[in-house]
Design a protein around this motif. Structure first.
Motif, mmCIF file in Angstrom:
data_model
loop_
_atom_site.group_PDB
_atom_site.id
_atom_site.type_symbol
_atom_site.label_atom_id
_atom_site.label_comp_id
_atom_site.label_asym_id
_atom_site.label_seq_id
_atom_site.Cartn_x
_atom_site.Cartn_y
_atom_site.Cartn_z
ATOM 1 N N VAL A 32 0.783 -1.625 -0.066
ATOM 2 C CA VAL A 32 0.219 -0.183 0.070
ATOM 3 C C VAL A 32 0.653 1.417 0.149
ATOM 4 O O VAL A 32 0.486 2.464 -0.339
ATOM 5 C CB VAL A 32 -0.773 0.032 1.339
ATOM 6 C CG1 VAL A 32 -2.231 -1.245 0.996
ATOM 7 C CG2 VAL A 32 -0.619 -0.123 1.842
ATOM 8 N N PHE A 35 -4.653 1.874 -2.356
ATOM 9 C CA PHE A 35 -4.868 2.576 -1.356
ATOM 10 C C PHE A 35 -5.830 1.968 -0.081
ATOM 11 O O PHE A 35 -5.456 1.331 0.524
ATOM 12 C CB PHE A 35 -3.837 3.171 -0.938
ATOM 13 C CG PHE A 35 -3.355 3.644 -0.240
ATOM 14 C CD1 PHE A 35 -1.943 3.468 1.147
ATOM 15 C CD2 PHE A 35 -4.920 4.827 0.787
ATOM 16 C CE1 PHE A 35 -2.185 3.539 1.795
ATOM 17 C CE2 PHE A 35 -3.710 4.993 2.640
ATOM 18 C CZ PHE A 35 -2.683 4.368 3.109
ATOM 19 N N GLY A 49 -6.557 -1.745 0.342
ATOM 20 C CA GLY A 49 -5.611 -2.356 1.357
ATOM 21 C C GLY A 49 -5.358 -2.058 2.394
ATOM 22 O O GLY A 49 -4.924 -3.019 2.744
ATOM 23 N N VAL A 50 -5.734 -0.099 2.875
ATOM 24 C CA VAL A 50 -5.842 -0.684 4.777
ATOM 25 C C VAL A 50 -7.277 -0.813 5.170
ATOM 26 O O VAL A 50 -7.783 -2.050 5.476
ATOM 27 C CB VAL A 50 -6.214 0.490 4.157
ATOM 28 C CG1 VAL A 50 -6.291 1.539 6.059
ATOM 29 C CG2 VAL A 50 -4.557 1.701 4.262
ATOM 30 N N GLU A 86 -5.669 -4.931 5.509
ATOM 31 C CA GLU A 86 -5.039 -4.397 6.889
ATOM 32 C C GLU A 86 -6.050 -4.472 7.894
ATOM 33 O O GLU A 86 -6.395 -5.422 9.320
ATOM 34 C CB GLU A 86 -4.790 -2.882 6.868
ATOM 35 C CG GLU A 86 -4.433 -2.423 8.423
ATOM 36 C CD GLU A 86 -3.014 -3.491 8.044
ATOM 37 O OE1 GLU A 86 -1.931 -3.143 7.518
ATOM 38 O OE2 GLU A 86 -3.266 -4.471 9.096
#
Lengths: 195, 627
Positions: free
Chosen positions: A64, A104, A107-108, A112
């Motif tokens: 990311v 991004f 991804g988070v 995540e």
């Protein structure tokens, strides 16, 4: 140039000068908020006086971060393009930036946040979700900003002389990127791994 | 014209509808997620947030930006609304800094009076020991509401003075960002309403500082309090951006930084603090908000979560105090720097003498602002923080006395040998100096660790704090209201009523602040609903009687001022453009100030405070049409 045109041009330059300073002051302000989050991270992620961090997916962090850094390149490309009236690269640069921003965010938010730490997991959850959440909100607003600029750019707005909107959007995007350059090591790299 | 076409009323209705919509949305989302559909806390949080945003949209604060988003340019609106009576512009989004300044001031005065009423209520309760008419819960609620509503009122008062005066004093056409300026004001209305309406959902009982763990566990009222403060904080930040850009970029020819009226310097320093530190109170309150809503363990060490067995427990309440005071100490400098600058602004006018040590005074404001960032932990000497931090923070705190002392020297030096006149604004300036002196002299006693220990959380602190707030803000603010009233309305206020206000309020305030310090030394703790009547050899009740009577006297004085202002707007004698013979640019144009303040560009050709120097000029205005 007629005198009216000169005075309109002058007033645009004056506004541009004000807008630039105003935006940078806003960043100074935001820096204190992000700084407060960093302070909280180093205050709370500490055991017996040693800085610690939770075990996070290192590959994900690297991916990311690279995606976000890469997006800044395309943002810069878009801004440079409009400064040279190159509409094609301007619009494509914006779209690529927005796409990378969304990657991004995915991804988070998906990977995540879907990991083993949840917001209610003590100080690790609180700080991780506090920092990534606040940053993700800024990325999201940046993506929306980029899409608004893209929409207007497609309709023919902005030119080499007049593209404050693009400039503001680009600086904002780089700023959000810069914040992550501080957040990434604070979350992923610094400190002894516990949990 | 129907009442419902008034933008402020539309905003209020939208806030209510937005709140309901937010609650419904939360309930639906929870149901879709398979959670129990109704939970009051998240529903109120989302509802309050959406309600506040809905207010701003409905009032029209975002109108122009929404147009820009779809690529339309909008010229800046000028003048009163075309289709409604002129007075309605004060209840609408108006871009003129003078209208916005009045909006700030009036809403600020309203909040100051509301906050004062809370104080009168619990002061009356404190007349006797034992509980009379306020319950313990309500007492605690009123303590907190008094604090935060007063702070909101002060911030609005500061915003009112700054927005009205800074462009006029600089000789600028308007603020740098008129639309942002309007948004900055309107943030305060839903914000203040959220704070006041917190009483309806259980209130909040930790005082305005909202320390966790109590604030992390108390009733839902806390959430409205946090969100309300967040809105008002946003106003501070965008207002500061606007003022800083205006001061740095909008000065006319010849207006170098060291030729600006001293009030502008005060606003500049204050804006630097507002721009940066405000983020930290917003962040700290936001962190408690998510701690309560999502169980994120920032501050409450006892917070139990599902992952608790796996991971370490909750957070650390001391961290909250660090983040909170990083704003809330500098915040007092936000309040007093413009006030102290008003003192510097008015003294030369009424002493007919140059301001003593202009450059030093200008830089002392910046020095206070900068040192102010390094003193926050002096609020935490007994909190359990790392004891090694005490002495450095003590020294930093005492350092504040140096630039403050510079200001006192300047005031005395300006008064010294001056041809003094004593109309009401000058009286309030002198009152401010006397009261601020009391607050200033008691500061080092509290800033020094050994004397802080026994006095911490006592009424001595209350006395000190109120002296700094009245000396640094309230007295100068009233001085400013009386001083610029003729500029705003074109008419003079009633001098006799003004003087009665002053002679009522000043001795009353001395009695109040010294009384508070005295009962504090007798052992009275702050924020406590009841006390032992035997404290101070039985003298404590006498002390509370004095403080309470003084409080009512101050309130009566304020009402007298409001009456004076409302009445004089109609019957006051016409003031003319420059009744005080001031040199400042705003007094060189007609009163009330026309829609476009300066008919012709302003050029600065001399020093601002050369009163009494024959032939000296500060500003020159080109005749209209001559460019």
């Amino acid at each position: 140039m007629s005198s009216v045109a000169v005075s309109i041009h002058e007033s645009y330059r004056e506004k541009l000068r004000n807008n630039r300073l105003g935006l940078w002051l806003f960043f100074v302000s935001e820096a204190f908020m992000f700084g407060g989050l960093l302070a909280a991270r180093f205050y709370l992620w500490r055991e017996d006086g040693v800085v610690v961090r939770p075990a996070l997916d290192q590959q994900l962090g690297l991916i990311v971060t690279s995606v976000l850094l890469l997006s800044s390149y395309f943002m810069n490309r878009a801004e440079t393009a409009i400064a040279h009236d190159d509409r094609e690269n301007f619009l494509s640069g914006l779209l690529i930036t927005a796409f990378l921003g969304l990657v991004f965010l995915a991804g988070v938010v998906i990977f995540e946040w879907g990991g083993h730490i949840k917001p209610w997991d003590g100080v690790f959850g609180a700080v991780l979700f506090g920092m990534t959440g606040m940053h993700a909100l800024h990325v999201l607003s940046g993506v929306i900003f980029i899409l608004i600029i893209w929409w207007n750019g497609r309709k023919g707005h902005f030119s080499a002389d007049r593209h404050w909107g693009v400039e503001a959007c680009a600086i904002y995007w780089h700023y959000v990127d810069l914040v992550w350059i501080f957040f990434y090591p604070a979350l992923y790299l610094i400190g002894r791994v516990v949990h | 014209m129907s009442l419902f076409s008034l933008p402020a009323v539309k905003g209020l209705i939208a806030q209510i509808l937005g709140t309901i919509a937010g609650m419904a949305l939360t309930t639906v989302i929870r149901a879709l997620m398979g959670l129990p559909a109704w939970k009051a806390e998240p529903a109120w949080v989302v509802g309050a947030l959406l309600g506040g945003v809905a207010f701003l949209f409905a009032v029209g604060a975002f109108d122009d930006w929404l147009q820009w988003m779809v690529g339309k340019e909008t010229p800046l609106r000028h003048g009163p609304p075309p289709d409604r009576p002129a007075w309605t512009r004060y209840f609408s989004v108006d871009y003129n800094h003078k209208v916005i300044g009045i909006q700030y001031t009036v809403w600020g005065l309203f909040l100051l009076m509301a906050g004062g009423t809370f104080a009168l209520a619990f002061r009356t309760e404190l007349l006797r020991s034992g509980m009379q008419f306020l319950g313990l819960e309500l007492f605690n609620n009123f303590i907190g509401l008094h604090g935060i509503v007063m702070i909101g009122g002060i911030l609005l008062g500061v915003g009112g003075m700054a927005n009205y005066l800074v462009p006029l004093m600089l000789g600028a056409e308007d603020m740098a960002f008129p639309r942002l300026n309007a948004l900055g004001f309107w943030f305060n209305v839903p914000g203040a309403l959220l704070i006041l309406s917190s009483l309806l959902v259980g209130g909040w009982d930790a005082g305005w500082t909202g320390y966790p763990p109590l604030s992390a566990r108390g009733p839902i009222g806390y959430q409205l309090f946090f969100l309300g403060v967040y809105f008002i904080g946003l106003s501070s930040i965008v207002g500061a951006v606007n003022l800083l850009v205006t001061i740095l970029h909008m000065r006319p020819k010849g207006m170098s930084l060291f030729r600006m009226p001293i009030f502008v310097w005060g606003v500049f320093a204050t804006s630097l603090i507002q721009l940066t530190a405000t983020q930290l109170i917003g962040l700290s309150f936001l962190m408690v908000l998510v701690e309560r809503t999502l169980g994120m363990g920032f501050f409450d060490p006892g917070l139990a979560g599902p992952g608790k067995a796996l991971l370490e427990g909750g957070g650390d309440p001391i961290l909250f105090q660090h983040l909170f005071w990083f704003y809330s100490h500098p915040a007092v400098y936000i309040f007093i720097l413009p006030g102290l600058a008003v003192i510097g602004e008015l003294l030369p006018v009424f002493a007919r003498k140059p301001l003593f040590g202009y450059k030093w005074v200008a830089l002392s404001s910046l020095a206070i602002a900068l040192v102010g960032f390094l003193v926050w932990a002096h609020h935490m000497f007994v909190s359990g923080m790392n004891p090694g931090l005490r002495v450095p923070f003590m020294f930093a705190t005492l350092l504040v006395a140096v630039p403050t002392g510079v200001k006192f020297f300047s005031w005395v030096g300006t008064i010294w040998g001056g041809k003094l006149h004593f109309p009401t604004p000058m009286l309030f300036v002198l009152g401010a100096i006397s009261v601020f002196l009391i607050g200033g002299l008691t500061g080092p006693i509290l800033g020094t660790v050994p004397t802080n220990m026994p006095l911490h959380d006592s009424y001595f602190v209350v006395g000190h704090f109120h002296a700094t707030m009245f000396g640094g803000f309230v007295f100068p603010f009233f001085a400013a209201l009386y001083f610029w009233y003729p500029k705003v309305t074109g008419r003079m206020y009633n001098e006799t009523l003004g003087k009665i206000h002053f002679w009522l309020m000043t001795p009353a305030f001395w009695a109040q602040t010294l009384g508070q310090m005295t009962v504090g030394v007798m052992g009275m703790r702050r924020r406590i609903a009841d006390y032992d009547p035997a404290l101070g050899n039985g003298m404590i009740q006498a002390g509370h009687v004095v403080i309470t009577i003084a409080g009512f006297a101050i309130a009566f004085g304020v009402l007298l001022m409001i009456y004076n202002f409302i009445r004089s707007a109609e019957v006051g004698k016409v003031a003319g453009s420059n009744p005080w013979r001031s040199r400042s640019p705003e007094w060189q144009i007609p009163s009330p100030v026309p829609e476009h303040s300066f008919a012709a560009p302003v050029t600065v050709v001399g020093e601002p405070y050369d009163y009494g120097l024959a032939g000296s000029t500060y500003v020159r205005m080109a005749a209209a049409g001559d460019d």
